[in-house]
Motif scaffolding. Structure first.
Motif, PDB file in Angstrom:
ATOM      1  N   TRP A 269       0.828  -1.204   0.000  1.00  0.00           N
ATOM      2  CA  TRP A 269       0.000   0.000   0.000  1.00  0.00           C
ATOM      3  C   TRP A 269       0.863   1.256   0.000  1.00  0.00           C
ATOM      4  N   TRP A 270       1.890   1.301   0.846  1.00  0.00           N
ATOM      5  CA  TRP A 270       2.749   2.491   0.910  1.00  0.00           C
ATOM      6  C   TRP A 270       3.446   2.726  -0.420  1.00  0.00           C
ATOM      7  N   ARG A 271       3.943   1.659  -1.045  1.00  0.00           N
ATOM      8  CA  ARG A 271       4.633   1.824  -2.329  1.00  0.00           C
ATOM      9  C   ARG A 271       3.679   2.368  -3.399  1.00  0.00           C
ATOM     10  N   ARG A 272       2.456   1.864  -3.411  1.00  0.00           N
ATOM     11  CA  ARG A 272       1.490   2.328  -4.412  1.00  0.00           C
ATOM     12  C   ARG A 272       1.153   3.794  -4.231  1.00  0.00           C
ATOM     13  N   THR A 273       0.915   4.199  -2.986  1.00  0.00           N
ATOM     14  CA  THR A 273       0.513   5.594  -2.772  1.00  0.00           C
ATOM     15  C   THR A 273       1.637   6.552  -3.140  1.00  0.00           C
ATOM     16  N   VAL A 274       2.876   6.141  -2.892  1.00  0.00           N
ATOM     17  CA  VAL A 274       4.012   7.003  -3.242  1.00  0.00           C
ATOM     18  C   VAL A 274       4.268   6.984  -4.745  1.00  0.00           C
ATOM     19  N   GLU A 275       4.326   5.802  -5.329  1.00  0.00           N
ATOM     20  CA  GLU A 275       4.645   5.685  -6.749  1.00  0.00           C
ATOM     21  C   GLU A 275       3.574   6.311  -7.634  1.00  0.00           C
ATOM     22  N   GLU A 276       2.318   6.161  -7.240  1.00  0.00           N
ATOM     23  CA  GLU A 276       1.222   6.696  -8.046  1.00  0.00           C
ATOM     24  C   GLU A 276       0.780   8.077  -7.582  1.00  0.00           C
ATOM     25  N   ARG A 277       1.461   8.600  -6.548  1.00  0.00           N
ATOM     26  CA  ARG A 277       1.284   9.986  -6.074  1.00  0.00           C
ATOM     27  C   ARG A 277      -0.168  10.283  -5.740  1.00  0.00           C
ATOM     28  N   TRP A 278      -0.758   9.403  -4.955  1.00  0.00           N
ATOM     29  CA  TRP A 278      -2.173   9.525  -4.617  1.00  0.00           C
ATOM     30  C   TRP A 278      -2.452  10.657  -3.628  1.00  0.00           C
ATOM     31  N   LEU A 279      -3.558  11.345  -3.853  1.00  0.00           N
ATOM     32  CA  LEU A 279      -4.229  12.103  -2.804  1.00  0.00           C
ATOM     33  C   LEU A 279      -5.371  11.229  -2.328  1.00  0.00           C
TER      34      LEU A 279
END
Length: 403
Positions: A119-129
């Motif tokens: 989850w952490w990698r996805r939010t950082v890599e995909e630059r989620w708000l």
């Protein structure tokens, strides 16, 4: 709710001076950019995609994401200070970022340790708000098991960030079991309707739209985990309240600074005054001094509790319910005085700026409209009761998304 111990949360220690100074500087640059056209953007009442890009490009979205997964590895104390600085310029965008920090941290509070890295990698890599759809006083959502996953139906109002966030955190009970799950829905999910109906007195750019779910498919991979009463997991709610208090203080600070500019620009004085200008008049100096001192005191309490929040969070699964209750009440105390200071300062600043400051083009009203709107999120009188009950009898309020 069931009790499920979380082995860890990815937050450790407290913020160092270098971290705080770095992010203060970043937040001030962003705040300056937001302040330049805050009133015009408020009036346009458009979805704040451009403002989110500004936050993203400044690196603020990943301040709390652990460094091992590509984030900044910052602390909540730092995030709360960023919220405060931004609120002095634009309360709406401060709220948007505050909710993002809390929603993104759902990874830490709800997901099991073995699932957090992905989850952490996805939010950082995909630059989620991260937006949310968890308002507990709205009509209930219906989450129905279907195969290995679920179907979601229903509606929610006041879903902050949902209009611009890449993902939305949702809490819903599984039909027939009562289990409360936290899960993630992409903004473009099939069956999700984002109703662009956020047209309120203040906080107009917080993207707090209504959402309608029509047979939205929730896959097992979308589920963060169960919402439990394990003490460290329930720190999410005091964290939300601490975020609220910080942007109330920030709005008060912004109103004071804008009021100061207006007051110093008044070149004459009241006809009964012996002073040459309004800013030299003791009557106006007294009012400003009172409001400034009150705001400074509340800000100092907010800073103290930001550090306490990080320190307790660092204990992870070792956090006890009494420790959690003590901090929650301390934050409730802050919420009371921050609400009252924010509303009072944003109101009384007009006493020193004069009738000309009520012109629509001046924009001083933006601070009052913003703090007045959000301070109604949950009744502050119940926070006073929470504080009083704990002080008098050691009683804690039932766990909820408000306490």
């Amino acid at each position: 709710m069931t009790v499920t111990a979380l082995p860890r949360v990815p937050y450790t220690g407290t913020a160092r001076d270098a971290e705080l100074e770095h992010w203060r500087a970043v937040a001030r640059r962003v705040a300056d950019a937001l302040a330049a056209d805050a009133l015009a953007r408020d009036r346009a009442n458009a979805q704040p995609f451009a403002e989110v890009r500004l936050l993203r490009e400044a690196g603020l979205l990943d301040l709390l994401a652990p460094a091992e997964f590509g984030g900044a590895g910052g602390h909540f104390e730092t995030a709360f200070e960023v919220i405060r600085i931004l609120a002095a310029a634009d309360g709406s965008i401060s709220q948007l970022l505050a909710y993002h920090y809390i929603n993104q941290s759902s990874i830490a509070f709800y997901a099991p340790a073995e699932a957090q890295a992905a989850w952490w990698r996805r939010t950082v890599e995909e630059r989620w708000l991260w937006g949310d759809s968890v308002n507990p006083v709205d009509p209930a959502l219906v989450l129905t098991r279907e195969g290995a996953g679920y179907r979601l139906n229903g509606a929610k109002r006041f879903s902050t960030g949902s209009g611009v966030g890449e993902v939305i955190v949702v809490n819903a009970q599984v039909e027939g079991t009562g289990e409360l799950l936290a899960f993630v829905v992409p903004r473009d999910a099939q069956g999700l309707e984002i109703v662009d109906d956020w047209d309120y007195l203040g906080q107009r750019l917080s993207a707090s739209n209504s959402l309608v779910y029509r047979n939205v498919r929730i896959e097992p991979a979308d589920v963060l985990g169960p919402v439990t009463d394990e003490p460290v997991s329930t720190l999410l709610t005091p964290g939300i309240q601490l975020a609220f208090a910080n942007f109330y203080v920030g709005i008060a600070q912004g109103a004071l600074e804008r009021g100061k500019q207006i007051l110093l620009g008044r070149k004459n004085a009241w006809f009964l005054s012996a002073a040459e200008t309004y800013s030299q008049d003791p009557v106006f100096q007294r009012t400003v001094g009172e409001l400034k001192a009150r705001t400074a005191a509340v800000a100092a309490l907010a800073e103290k509790l930001g550090r306490r929040f990080d320190a307790l969070l660092s204990l992870a699964g070792a956090v006890t319910q009494p420790q959690r209750a003590e901090l929650a009440v301390a934050i409730a105390e802050l919420k009371v005085v921050a609400t009252e200071a924010g509303v009072e300062v944003a109101n009384r600043v007009f006493e020193v700026t004069g009738s000309s400051s009520t012109q629509s083009g001046v924009g001083l009203d933006l601070f009052w409209r913003n703090v007045r709107t959000h301070s109604l999120h949950d009744p502050v009188d119940y926070k006073k009761i929470e504080v009083g009950a704990y002080f008098l009898r050691g009683e804690s309020q039932p766990l909820s998304l408000y306490t």
